[in-house]
Enzyme design. Structure first.
Site, PDB file in Angstrom:
ATOM      1  N   LYS A  80      28.536  69.657  53.523  1.00 33.33           N
ATOM      2  CA  LYS A  80      29.383  70.849  53.698  1.00 33.33           C
ATOM      3  C   LYS A  80      30.628  70.795  52.814  1.00 33.33           C
ATOM      4  O   LYS A  80      31.271  71.826  52.602  1.00 33.33           O
ATOM      5  CB  LYS A  80      29.764  71.030  55.162  1.00 33.33           C
ATOM      6  CG  LYS A  80      30.691  69.975  55.735  1.00 33.33           C
ATOM      7  CD  LYS A  80      31.032  70.315  57.186  1.00 33.33           C
ATOM      8  CE  LYS A  80      31.965  69.269  57.774  1.00 33.33           C
ATOM      9  NZ  LYS A  80      32.350  69.607  59.158  1.00 33.33           N
ATOM     10  N   ASP A  81      30.985  69.602  52.295  1.00 30.86           N
ATOM     11  CA  ASP A  81      32.144  69.470  51.405  1.00 30.86           C
ATOM     12  C   ASP A  81      31.789  69.680  49.936  1.00 30.86           C
ATOM     13  O   ASP A  81      32.680  69.699  49.084  1.00 30.86           O
ATOM     14  CB  ASP A  81      32.772  68.073  51.545  1.00 30.86           C
ATOM     15  CG  ASP A  81      33.387  67.837  52.913  1.00 30.86           C
ATOM     16  OD1 ASP A  81      33.835  68.829  53.524  1.00 30.86           O
ATOM     17  OD2 ASP A  81      33.415  66.681  53.371  1.00 30.86           O
ATOM     18  N   ARG A 128      36.678  78.885  59.433  1.00 34.43           N
ATOM     19  CA  ARG A 128      35.421  79.363  60.019  1.00 34.43           C
ATOM     20  C   ARG A 128      35.428  79.162  61.536  1.00 34.43           C
ATOM     21  O   ARG A 128      35.073  80.066  62.300  1.00 34.43           O
ATOM     22  CB  ARG A 128      34.245  78.598  59.396  1.00 34.43           C
ATOM     23  CG  ARG A 128      32.897  78.848  60.066  1.00 34.43           C
ATOM     24  CD  ARG A 128      31.848  77.877  59.550  1.00 34.43           C
ATOM     25  NE  ARG A 128      32.184  76.489  59.832  1.00 34.43           N
ATOM     26  CZ  ARG A 128      31.957  75.874  60.983  1.00 34.43           C
ATOM     27  NH1 ARG A 128      31.392  76.519  61.997  1.00 34.43           N
ATOM     28  NH2 ARG A 128      32.280  74.607  61.147  1.00 34.43           N
ATOM     29  N   ARG A 129      35.834  77.981  61.966  1.00 37.28           N
ATOM     30  CA  ARG A 129      35.891  77.709  63.400  1.00 37.28           C
ATOM     31  C   ARG A 129      36.970  78.565  64.071  1.00 37.28           C
ATOM     32  O   ARG A 129      36.751  79.136  65.142  1.00 37.28           O
ATOM     33  CB  ARG A 129      36.168  76.220  63.639  1.00 37.28           C
ATOM     34  CG  ARG A 129      34.988  75.329  63.281  1.00 37.28           C
ATOM     35  CD  ARG A 129      35.383  73.864  63.309  1.00 37.28           C
ATOM     36  NE  ARG A 129      34.238  73.002  63.005  1.00 37.28           N
ATOM     37  CZ  ARG A 129      34.349  71.761  62.546  1.00 37.28           C
ATOM     38  NH1 ARG A 129      35.547  71.239  62.321  1.00 37.28           N
ATOM     39  NH2 ARG A 129      33.276  71.041  62.295  1.00 37.28           N
ATOM     40  N   ARG A 146      44.659  68.031  60.586  1.00 34.04           N
ATOM     41  CA  ARG A 146      44.164  67.262  59.450  1.00 34.04           C
ATOM     42  C   ARG A 146      44.001  65.791  59.825  1.00 34.04           C
ATOM     43  O   ARG A 146      44.401  65.348  60.885  1.00 34.04           O
ATOM     44  CB  ARG A 146      45.144  67.377  58.272  1.00 34.04           C
ATOM     45  CG  ARG A 146      45.329  68.779  57.707  1.00 34.04           C
ATOM     46  CD  ARG A 146      44.099  69.279  56.981  1.00 34.04           C
ATOM     47  NE  ARG A 146      43.540  68.282  56.106  1.00 34.04           N
ATOM     48  CZ  ARG A 146      44.041  67.946  54.907  1.00 34.04           C
ATOM     49  NH1 ARG A 146      45.103  68.580  54.447  1.00 34.04           N
ATOM     50  NH2 ARG A 146      43.461  67.026  54.158  1.00 34.04           N
ATOM     51  N   THR A 151      42.227  59.893  63.753  1.00 33.92           N
ATOM     52  CA  THR A 151      43.548  60.524  63.835  1.00 33.92           C
ATOM     53  C   THR A 151      43.500  61.755  64.728  1.00 33.92           C
ATOM     54  O   THR A 151      44.385  61.988  65.556  1.00 33.92           O
ATOM     55  CB  THR A 151      44.026  60.929  62.424  1.00 33.92           C
ATOM     56  OG1 THR A 151      44.124  59.756  61.612  1.00 33.92           O
ATOM     57  CG2 THR A 151      45.385  61.608  62.478  1.00 33.92           C
ATOM     58  N   ARG A 152      42.455  62.545  64.575  1.00 32.49           N
ATOM     59  CA  ARG A 152      42.321  63.764  65.381  1.00 32.49           C
ATOM     60  C   ARG A 152      42.125  63.427  66.862  1.00 32.49           C
ATOM     61  O   ARG A 152      42.707  64.076  67.736  1.00 32.49           O
ATOM     62  CB  ARG A 152      41.150  64.602  64.866  1.00 32.49           C
ATOM     63  CG  ARG A 152      41.329  65.054  63.430  1.00 32.49           C
ATOM     64  CD  ARG A 152      40.172  65.925  62.973  1.00 32.49           C
ATOM     65  NE  ARG A 152      40.025  65.893  61.527  1.00 32.49           N
ATOM     66  CZ  ARG A 152      39.152  66.614  60.852  1.00 32.49           C
ATOM     67  NH1 ARG A 152      38.343  67.437  61.476  1.00 32.49           N
ATOM     68  NH2 ARG A 152      39.075  66.522  59.538  1.00 32.49           N
ATOM     69  N   CYS A 241      34.238  75.956  50.152  1.00 33.28           N
ATOM     70  CA  CYS A 241      34.049  75.173  51.367  1.00 33.28           C
ATOM     71  C   CYS A 241      35.064  75.534  52.450  1.00 33.28           C
ATOM     72  O   CYS A 241      34.882  75.182  53.608  1.00 33.28           O
ATOM     73  CB  CYS A 241      34.167  73.679  51.043  1.00 33.28           C
ATOM     74  SG  CYS A 241      33.055  73.104  49.746  1.00 33.28           S
TER      75      CYS A 241
END
Length: 311
Positions: A80-81, A128-129, A146, A151-152, A241
């Site tokens: 997807k990237d 998109r989300r 990010r 981290t998330r 992307c």
């Protein structure tokens, strides 16, 4: 035979993906390799939303430069990237079998999006989300999130967000479970159409590399068919992307079904459509679907979406 050098980003998920390919090279093709970790622009700049720092090639440009100068032999990407247009001389040697394609809702206190209170904060890197969340629940506050997966997760655990959205493929690959996050809920495609190539890995190489054809043996044909159809759709719409486009191709009962969505990041305007047909006509179907969107002014909508991001 010399060892192949695999270029990869340095996050735990990127390393998992590179090591997965490394094992397959050794076990299935008897090819030894070593990893070379590369920091991309997307890894270095973490305090700015992705859409404001470059979009196309954000996580691939540095790896492609190393492929071109021969410093690495192949690069492993989350598909997807990968931009739909390649630098001259480079291409995908293969696309490996897809993991779970869905997006995933993660929260410490709420079991699903429906149960979030008004104004709840949802962390996501993706327009998109955000678009699809806002279309479903306009009251929710989608905020830029990010950093790597760890981290998330830490920010979720620190209550910076009421929930976050990640790709289910990454959740599966890293073995994230209820010991780390209480609620992990995959989102049905009908509710959240994924990004092109989500859940699949692409191996990028120089086309003149003598191992290019050999690595095609790792290709998964059903995944390849679906992902190439998705990439065709995005290419026609000239979307990168980081724009609010969802496109998913799925093979069901000897047919291929494509679901697509385009809209504004705030969910106030959305175009949605689908098409079904014969598997061998997957890319042709993607073209037909894309042109349907073009006729509904999808390109103008994407320009408007981009303008909203940079205002």
């Amino acid at each position: 035979m010399k060892k192949l050098i695999i270029g990869t980003r340095g996050s735990i998920l990127a390393l998992w993906q590179a090591e997965y390919i490394q094992k397959r090279l050794e076990n299935e093709l008897n090819i030894l390799s070593e990893l070379k970790i590369v920091k991309t622009k997307g890894d270095k700049i973490l305090d700015v939303p992705l859409t404001k720092i470059g979009g196309k090639g954000l996580f691939t440009k540095e790896l492609e430069e190393l492929l071109l100068d021969g410093s690495i032999d192949l690069a492993v990407h989350s598909l997807k990237d990968v931009p739909v247009d390649f630098v001259d001389g480079l291409g995908l040697a293969c696309i490996t079998k897809r993991e779970d394609v869905r997006d995933c809702f993660l929260s410490q206190n709420f079991s699903k999006i429906d149960s979030l209170p008004n104004g709840a904060r949802i962390g996501t890197t993706s327009l998109r989300r955000s678009m699809q969340i806002k279309a479903f629940r306009p009251d929710l506050d989608t905020q830029s999130l990010r950093g790597n997966v760890q981290t998330r997760l830490k920010r979720l655990q620190n209550n910076d967000f009421d929930a976050i959205i990640l790709a289910k493929a990454g959740v599966n690959r890293l073995g994230i479970d209820i010991e780390q996050v209480k609620y992990i809920t995959p989102l049905p495609i009908e509710m959240m159409i994924p990004a092109m190539g989500q859940g699949a890995l692409g191996i990028e190489m120089r086309k003149d590399n003598q191992m290019f054809v050999t690595l095609q043996k790792l290709n998964d044909e059903p995944t390849n068919i679906c992902c190439n159809a998705e990439r065709t759709f995005v290419k026609i719409l000239e979307g990168g992307c980081q724009v609010p486009i969802g496109i998913n191709a799925e093979i069901l009962n000897d047919k291929i079904l494509l679901n697509a969505i385009i809209g504004l990041p705030d969910g106030t305007k959305i175009l949605k459509d689908k098409i079904e047909g014969q598997i061998h006509k997957a890319e042709e179907l993607a073209e037909i679907l894309a042109h349907r969107f073009v006729q509904k002014n999808a390109k103008e909508l994407l320009v408007q979406a981009e303008r909203m991001v940079f205002e």
